[in-house]
Enzyme design. Structure first.
Site, PDB file in Angstrom:
ATOM      1  N   ASP A 118     -50.873 -11.650  20.049  1.00 52.63           N
ATOM      2  CA  ASP A 118     -51.226 -10.797  21.173  1.00 52.63           C
ATOM      3  C   ASP A 118     -50.795  -9.363  20.886  1.00 52.63           C
ATOM      4  O   ASP A 118     -49.689  -9.150  20.385  1.00 52.63           O
ATOM      5  CB  ASP A 118     -50.488 -11.285  22.425  1.00 52.63           C
ATOM      6  N   ASP A 220     -54.670  -7.544  24.585  1.00 49.46           N
ATOM      7  CA  ASP A 220     -54.423  -7.804  25.992  1.00 49.46           C
ATOM      8  C   ASP A 220     -54.901  -6.645  26.879  1.00 49.46           C
ATOM      9  O   ASP A 220     -54.564  -5.485  26.612  1.00 49.46           O
ATOM     10  CB  ASP A 220     -52.913  -7.987  26.184  1.00 49.46           C
ATOM     11  N   GLU A 274     -59.590  -8.747  25.236  1.00 52.65           N
ATOM     12  CA  GLU A 274     -59.575  -9.481  26.491  1.00 52.65           C
ATOM     13  C   GLU A 274     -60.378  -8.669  27.496  1.00 52.65           C
ATOM     14  O   GLU A 274     -60.054  -7.520  27.766  1.00 52.65           O
ATOM     15  CB  GLU A 274     -58.148  -9.651  27.018  1.00 52.65           C
ATOM     16  N   HIS A 341     -53.945 -19.354  29.413  1.00 49.44           N
ATOM     17  CA  HIS A 341     -52.694 -19.328  30.173  1.00 49.44           C
ATOM     18  C   HIS A 341     -52.829 -18.584  31.499  1.00 49.44           C
ATOM     19  O   HIS A 341     -51.866 -18.549  32.260  1.00 49.44           O
ATOM     20  CB  HIS A 341     -51.616 -18.673  29.311  1.00 49.44           C
ATOM     21  N   ASP A 342     -53.969 -17.963  31.758  1.00 46.10           N
ATOM     22  CA  ASP A 342     -54.179 -17.255  33.030  1.00 46.10           C
ATOM     23  C   ASP A 342     -55.066 -18.049  33.982  1.00 46.10           C
ATOM     24  O   ASP A 342     -55.446 -17.539  35.039  1.00 46.10           O
ATOM     25  CB  ASP A 342     -54.862 -15.901  32.783  1.00 46.10           C
TER      26      ASP A 342
END
Ligand code: NOJ
Length: 568
Positions: A118, A220, A274, A341-342
């Site tokens: 990330d 990100d 992202e 993970h979101d």
């Protein structure tokens, strides 16, 4: 299950490679996302760590995946589980040391698994030395690393914050009598990308990790880095369409082209943004190879359908994925994913996590991911069918997003019961519970007290129980990955939607590399039929998620079939 598969030997890109940019390792990759905090704890402190991941590399290899994306492992006070970084060149104490990282990377490469990290540079932690300096005085050389609004100008133009208890993205700092901007939490101040020194710092951070040998970055919140610093007023309700107002700001493409020139182009890496703005054109501009920006984007239009609830319309789902595929058919590249993970757990959002259908619907969704064009991103735990934990009290939650939203609802006198009910379906913590390795205490994740509760279903839902069961979700995942790796048509082949108005079944073909594959997916808990444009007369079954071969054209509940269409 896997019925047969044939080998595709690498051939030059042909008309089937409709991306036009030729073959690339990152297009052919299957990415496995690891949430380090919850994957495997080696030292018994209840938190997953790098040594834990190292101990599971053979398992990861056994899945057939060839890229791992690791969520942030850098030093962080953990306001947002590592997305608030206080030192970009160091490892978070909870996760281990740089020596552990070096071992992890070399052990991954030894197994031909690449590592993507990330890159979190829309914001830092407020504990990062840059911010500490920046806030110390208005004349500090680091002042301009962040966005400040001096209080004598009055209140700043309102900006909405994802994680703030008041949804306010400006925080007043009495030290210098000024507000700083934080799109996420107060402890995540936004960097000022208009400052070229900030951009050089980011280049250097990227080079630091790339020179260690990592294979790419997941960038990100990157679509948010460029801001219109004339701070225009946005219309009421703009926060409901936040990507449109926060995404793809002025100079974003200049920043990316500069980054590509200075860093990306010098390495054989993949880069994935992202978010991809709010239009197809936005997304396309990020990844059009002629523009020299990024490798691929992931858009939110698909993942946002249903807002985490399984009550989404399959017709909309098909429309969205077909639209995105066609926009990228000639140029550019996308990722395909149904969870991360979101998001809530894949099976709880898109499938059916009741005992009767958890396995079969998980397998069906895996089939979708592995047979679409675009690079598959698969979230750890989905390969064993992990499902939402559905906490019933706020004390169980660890995620700042849920906790601060709860406080906001409470403060406004809102309906807390309804809020908690909704979080059972949507909270990010649903997908952050520890990986369920086996049926021993804490699912074999830790010998200590886990940082977040383990889903109590681990006694039956775990990797060890599925390892030797040929019908397990886990082994189906391995077969589906293998099928994709054996058939370049599934990577590059042209996609055509069939039976478009069927509300229950998603049917499509993939064509190229001398093959045609037909994919049928029943998204319902009841049997479903396909329309006349689906012709099974020359179809040879390659993969099926039921133990017994189909005896009719009617699809069983959540049935997935992958056929190869044989020539006459
Ligand atoms: C997106 C990440 O995926 C999410 O987990 C994080 O909270 C925000 N960006 C802020 O970094």
């Amino acid at each position: 299950m896997l019925i047969s598969c044939s080998n595709n030997h690498p051939v030059a890109a042909s008309a089937a490679d409709t991306s036009g940019a030729g073959r690339k390792w990152w297009k052919e990759a299957v990415v496995y996302q690891i949430y380090p905090r919850s994957f495997k704890d080696d030292n018994g402190d209840g938190i997953g760590d790098l040594k834990g991941i190292i101990s599971k590399l053979d398992y990861i290899k056994s899945l057939g995946v060839n890229v791992v994306w690791l969520n942030p492992i850098y030093s962080s006070p953990n306001d947002d589980n590592g997305y608030d970084i206080s030192d970009y060149r160091n490892i978070m104490k909870d996760f281990g040391t740089m020596a552990d990282f070096d071992t992890l990377l070399s052990e991954m490469h030894r197994r031909n698994i690449r590592l993507v990290m990330d890159l979190v540079v829309n914001h830092t932690s407020d504990e990062h030395p840059w911010f500490q300096q920046s806030r110390s005085s208005r004349t500090n050389p680091y002042r301009n690393y962040y966005h400040w609004w001096n209080a004598e100008r009055g209140k700043p133009t309102p900006r909405w914050s994802f994680f703030d208890v008041n949804s306010d993205a400006w925080k007043y700092d009495s030290l210098t009598k000024a507000y700083y901007l934080h799109y996420f939490s107060r402890k995540q101040p936004d960097l000022n990308w208009e400052n070229p020194t900030v951009r050089r710092e980011v280049d250097d951070i990227m080079k630091f990790w790339l020179d260690k040998g990592i294979d790419g970055f997941r960038m990100d919140a990157f679509q948010f880095v460029a801001k219109d610093t004339t701070w225009p007023v946005f219309p009421p309700g703009y926060e409901k369409d936040i990507n449109r107002y926060y995404g793809m700001g002025p100079h974003l493409h200049d920043y990316l082209q500069e980054m590509n020139r200075e860093v990306i182009s010098k390495y054989d890496i993949m880069t994935v943004a992202e978010g991809a703005g709010s239009t197809l054109e936005d997304a396309h501009a990020l990844v059009d190879p002629d523009r020299h920006e990024l490798s691929m984007a992931y858009s939110f239009e698909g993942i946002n359908l249903g807002h985490g609830s399984p009550d989404y319309s399959l017709l909309d789902f098909k429309k969205v994925y077909s639209k995105w595929d066609s926009a990228f058919a000639e140029k550019g590249w996308l990722s395909i994913f149904l969870a991360n993970h979101d998001q809530p757990r894949m099976v709880s959002h898109w499938g059916n996590d009741s005992p009767a259908f958890r396995a079969v619907s998980s397998k069906m969704l895996t089939t979708f991911i592995m047979t679409m064009r675009g690079t598959p991103y698969y979230y750890n735990g989905d390969e064993i069918g992990m499902r939402n934990i559905r906490f019933d009290k706020i004390e169980d939650y660890r995620d700042i997003a849920t906790i601060n939203k709860y406080k906001e609802v409470q403060h406004k006198g809102g309906d807390l019961k309804a809020f908690l009910q909704e979080q059972q379906q949507t909270s990010r913590d649903n997908s952050r519970t520890p990986f369920q390795w086996d049926s021993t205490t804490n699912a074999g994740f830790t010998t200590g007290t886990p940082w977040i509760e383990v889903n109590p279903d681990y006694t039956s839902v775990n990797a060890s129980a599925q390892e030797n069961d040929p019908q397990s979700i886990l082994n189906y995942f391995r077969h589906a990955v293998q099928l994709r790796k054996d058939n370049l048509v599934l990577v590059y082949g042209q996609y055509t939607l069939l039976d478009k108005d069927n509300p229950d079944v998603y049917a499509y073909t993939r064509e190229g590399y001398g093959k045609t594959m037909l994919i049928l997916l029943n998204f319902r808990a009841h049997p479903a039929t396909v329309g006349p444009d689906v012709d099974l007369s020359h179809a040879s079954l390659q993969l099926n998620n039921y133990p017994d071969a189909p005896s009719s054209d009617t699809l069983r509940p959540y049935e997935a079939r992958v056929y190869e269409i044989m020539p006459d």
